[in-house]
Design an enzyme around this catalytic site. Structure first.
Site, PDB file in Angstrom:
ATOM      1  N   GLY A  18       0.804  -1.211   0.000  1.00 54.05           N
ATOM      2  CA  GLY A  18       0.000   0.000   0.000  1.00 54.05           C
ATOM      3  C   GLY A  18       0.839   1.263   0.000  1.00 54.05           C
ATOM      4  O   GLY A  18       2.030   1.231  -0.309  1.00 54.05           O
ATOM      5  N   ALA A  19       0.189   2.415   0.355  1.00 55.56           N
ATOM      6  CA  ALA A  19       0.828   3.738   0.220  1.00 55.56           C
ATOM      7  C   ALA A  19       1.387   3.850  -1.200  1.00 55.56           C
ATOM      8  O   ALA A  19       2.569   4.132  -1.408  1.00 55.56           O
ATOM      9  CB  ALA A  19       1.909   3.960   1.280  1.00 55.56           C
ATOM     10  N   LEU A  20       0.506   3.627  -2.128  1.00 52.88           N
ATOM     11  CA  LEU A  20       0.931   3.417  -3.517  1.00 52.88           C
ATOM     12  C   LEU A  20       1.438   4.690  -4.185  1.00 52.88           C
ATOM     13  O   LEU A  20       0.962   5.787  -3.922  1.00 52.88           O
ATOM     14  CB  LEU A  20      -0.238   2.840  -4.324  1.00 52.88           C
ATOM     15  N   HIS A  21       2.415   4.507  -5.050  1.00 54.59           N
ATOM     16  CA  HIS A  21       2.999   5.612  -5.825  1.00 54.59           C
ATOM     17  C   HIS A  21       3.184   5.136  -7.266  1.00 54.59           C
ATOM     18  O   HIS A  21       2.783   4.007  -7.616  1.00 54.59           O
ATOM     19  CB  HIS A  21       4.316   6.063  -5.187  1.00 54.59           C
ATOM     20  N   HIS A  24       4.452   1.564  -8.019  1.00 50.19           N
ATOM     21  CA  HIS A  24       3.451   0.493  -7.942  1.00 50.19           C
ATOM     22  C   HIS A  24       2.560   0.505  -9.186  1.00 50.19           C
ATOM     23  O   HIS A  24       2.196  -0.548  -9.718  1.00 50.19           O
ATOM     24  CB  HIS A  24       2.560   0.675  -6.707  1.00 50.19           C
ATOM     25  N   GLN A  48       7.629  -9.507   8.303  1.00 51.88           N
ATOM     26  CA  GLN A  48       8.888  -9.115   7.664  1.00 51.88           C
ATOM     27  C   GLN A  48       9.527  -7.907   8.343  1.00 51.88           C
ATOM     28  O   GLN A  48      10.551  -7.409   7.881  1.00 51.88           O
ATOM     29  CB  GLN A  48       8.689  -8.864   6.169  1.00 51.88           C
ATOM     30  N   GLN A 140      15.010  -8.684  -2.988  1.00 52.06           N
ATOM     31  CA  GLN A 140      13.711  -9.339  -2.777  1.00 52.06           C
ATOM     32  C   GLN A 140      13.293 -10.101  -4.032  1.00 52.06           C
ATOM     33  O   GLN A 140      12.829 -11.244  -3.959  1.00 52.06           O
ATOM     34  CB  GLN A 140      12.667  -8.287  -2.425  1.00 52.06           C
TER      35      GLN A 140
HETATM   36  P1  AMP Z   1       6.078  -2.300  -1.442  1.00 50.70           P
HETATM   37  O1  AMP Z   1       4.699  -1.759  -1.375  1.00 50.70           O
HETATM   38  O2  AMP Z   1       7.141  -1.313  -1.079  1.00 50.70           O
HETATM   39  O3  AMP Z   1       6.225  -3.633  -0.758  1.00 50.70           O
HETATM   40  O4  AMP Z   1       6.348  -2.591  -2.979  1.00 50.70           O
HETATM   41  C1  AMP Z   1       5.475  -3.402  -3.723  1.00 50.70           C
HETATM   42  C2  AMP Z   1       6.110  -3.698  -5.048  1.00 50.70           C
HETATM   43  O5  AMP Z   1       6.353  -2.474  -5.747  1.00 50.70           O
HETATM   44  C3  AMP Z   1       7.465  -4.414  -4.922  1.00 50.70           C
HETATM   45  O6  AMP Z   1       7.583  -5.400  -5.933  1.00 50.70           O
HETATM   46  C4  AMP Z   1       8.437  -3.273  -5.131  1.00 50.70           C
HETATM   47  O7  AMP Z   1       9.687  -3.692  -5.624  1.00 50.70           O
HETATM   48  C5  AMP Z   1       7.699  -2.432  -6.155  1.00 50.70           C
HETATM   49  N1  AMP Z   1       8.201  -1.069  -6.152  1.00 50.70           N
HETATM   50  C6  AMP Z   1       8.351  -0.244  -5.085  1.00 50.70           C
HETATM   51  N2  AMP Z   1       8.900   0.925  -5.463  1.00 50.70           N
HETATM   52  C7  AMP Z   1       9.109   0.852  -6.800  1.00 50.70           C
HETATM   53  C8  AMP Z   1       9.660   1.725  -7.780  1.00 50.70           C
HETATM   54  N3  AMP Z   1      10.125   2.926  -7.454  1.00 50.70           N
HETATM   55  N4  AMP Z   1       9.719   1.302  -9.066  1.00 50.70           N
HETATM   56  C9  AMP Z   1       9.263   0.071  -9.402  1.00 50.70           C
HETATM   57  N5  AMP Z   1       8.737  -0.803  -8.526  1.00 50.70           N
HETATM   58  C10 AMP Z   1       8.662  -0.421  -7.244  1.00 50.70           C
END
Ligand code: AMP
Length: 258
Positions: A18-21, A24, A48, A140
């Site tokens: 979440g806290a999507l950007h 994501h 984790q 990861q």
């Molecule tokens: P998270 O919500 O941080 O667990 O990330 C979820 C997914 O989004 C994971 O596969 C991350 O590697 C991917 N992700 C996070 N930040 C980025 C980014 N800046 N560019 C591409 N993928 C991302």
């Protein structure tokens, strides 16, 4: 989802916390390009995080996330409560070696076991044809590929390049923790790993980060891009520069190919 499957649609899962950007959303766009249906999970996975880490203050924005995912064209959002993933009596945890041991594994020994356990459970619950992960979390990605291979999970693991701000800073939900001054310094991390990719000594790059205002460099290293073992120059294998460093109380990670 059973109906989609019965109708012959392919399904892609995008696991997130979440806290999507826009990073994501790039994963969702890739999912839509590769499969008929894009399913996004939102789950801040407690197993984790170590007790001293930022689970309690991890940014959450469910309404904003749902709006962004609707705009991106995701077909289904799955945001299970903790008790659905870890019901009473849940007592299994994957133990991960190999690519999980160095770098993040050395600084966050708890982390990848929790990641592998939850990703395995998400994959086995949703049973997608493929799952997409960002290169932003490069280790990861390697750990999940390793797990999928070792456990013959019937899911194709795909990766998406890192989405960056205009100044090079990799988008991350944790960037929200940065003060204005820290945000100004933060792109130095990308510069440092890019310098190492161009041949700069990692020790000099680490010194430059400290001089720029980073509090501590956990690591900045060149590794084999698949196994994450130390990189052997001249081996002909792909390399990756990976780094983790503290800016005030915020820990940033980033990586580039070399
Ligand atoms: P998270 O919500 O941080 O667990 O990330 C979820 C997914 O989004 C994971 O596969 C991350 O590697 C991917 N992700 C996070 N930040 C980025 C980014 N800046 N560019 C591409 N993928 C991302």
């Amino acid at each position: 989802m059973a109906q989609w499957r019965a109708g012959g649609d392919t399904i892609a899962l995008v696991p997130t916390m979440g806290a999507l950007h826009a990073g994501h959303i790039a994963l969702v766009a890739a999912a839509l390009a590769l499969a008929d249906r894009a399913v996004v999970s939102i789950f801040v996975n407690p197993t984790q995080f170590a007790p001293h880490e930022d689970l309690a203050r991890y940014p959450r924005d469910e309404a904003g996330d749902l709006a962004k995912l609707a705009g991106a064209g995701a077909h289904l959002v799955w945001a299970p409560p903790v008790a659905e993933i870890y019901p009473e009596g849940f007592a299994t945890r994957l133990e991960v070696g190999g690519a999980a041991l160095p770098l993040e594994g050395a600084f966050r020994p708890h982390h990848f076991g929790g990641v592998a356990t939850v990703v395995c459970k998400l994959l086995m619950s949703a049973m997608p044809d493929m799952a997409l992960f960002g290169e932003k979390d490069f280790q990861q990605l390697a750990v999940i590929r390793q797990m999928a291979r070792d456990l013959v999970l019937p899911v194709s693991i795909r990766s998406v390049p890192t989405v960056r701000e205009h100044d090079g800073l990799a988008l991350s939900s944790r960037n929200a923790y940065l003060t204005e001054d820290e945000r100004y310094i933060a792109p130095m991390l990308y510069k440092a790993i890019s310098d190492v990719a161009r041949g700069r000594d990692p020790r000099d790059a680490a010194s430059a980060l400290l001089a720029a205002g980073f509090a501590k460099v956990d690591y900045i290293e060149v590794r084999d891009a698949e196994t994450l073992a130390p990189f052997v120059p001249g081996s002909g294998r792909p390399g990756r520069v990976l780094a983790a460093a503290w800016l005030g109380k915020t820990r940033l990670i980033d990586n580039v190919a070399c």
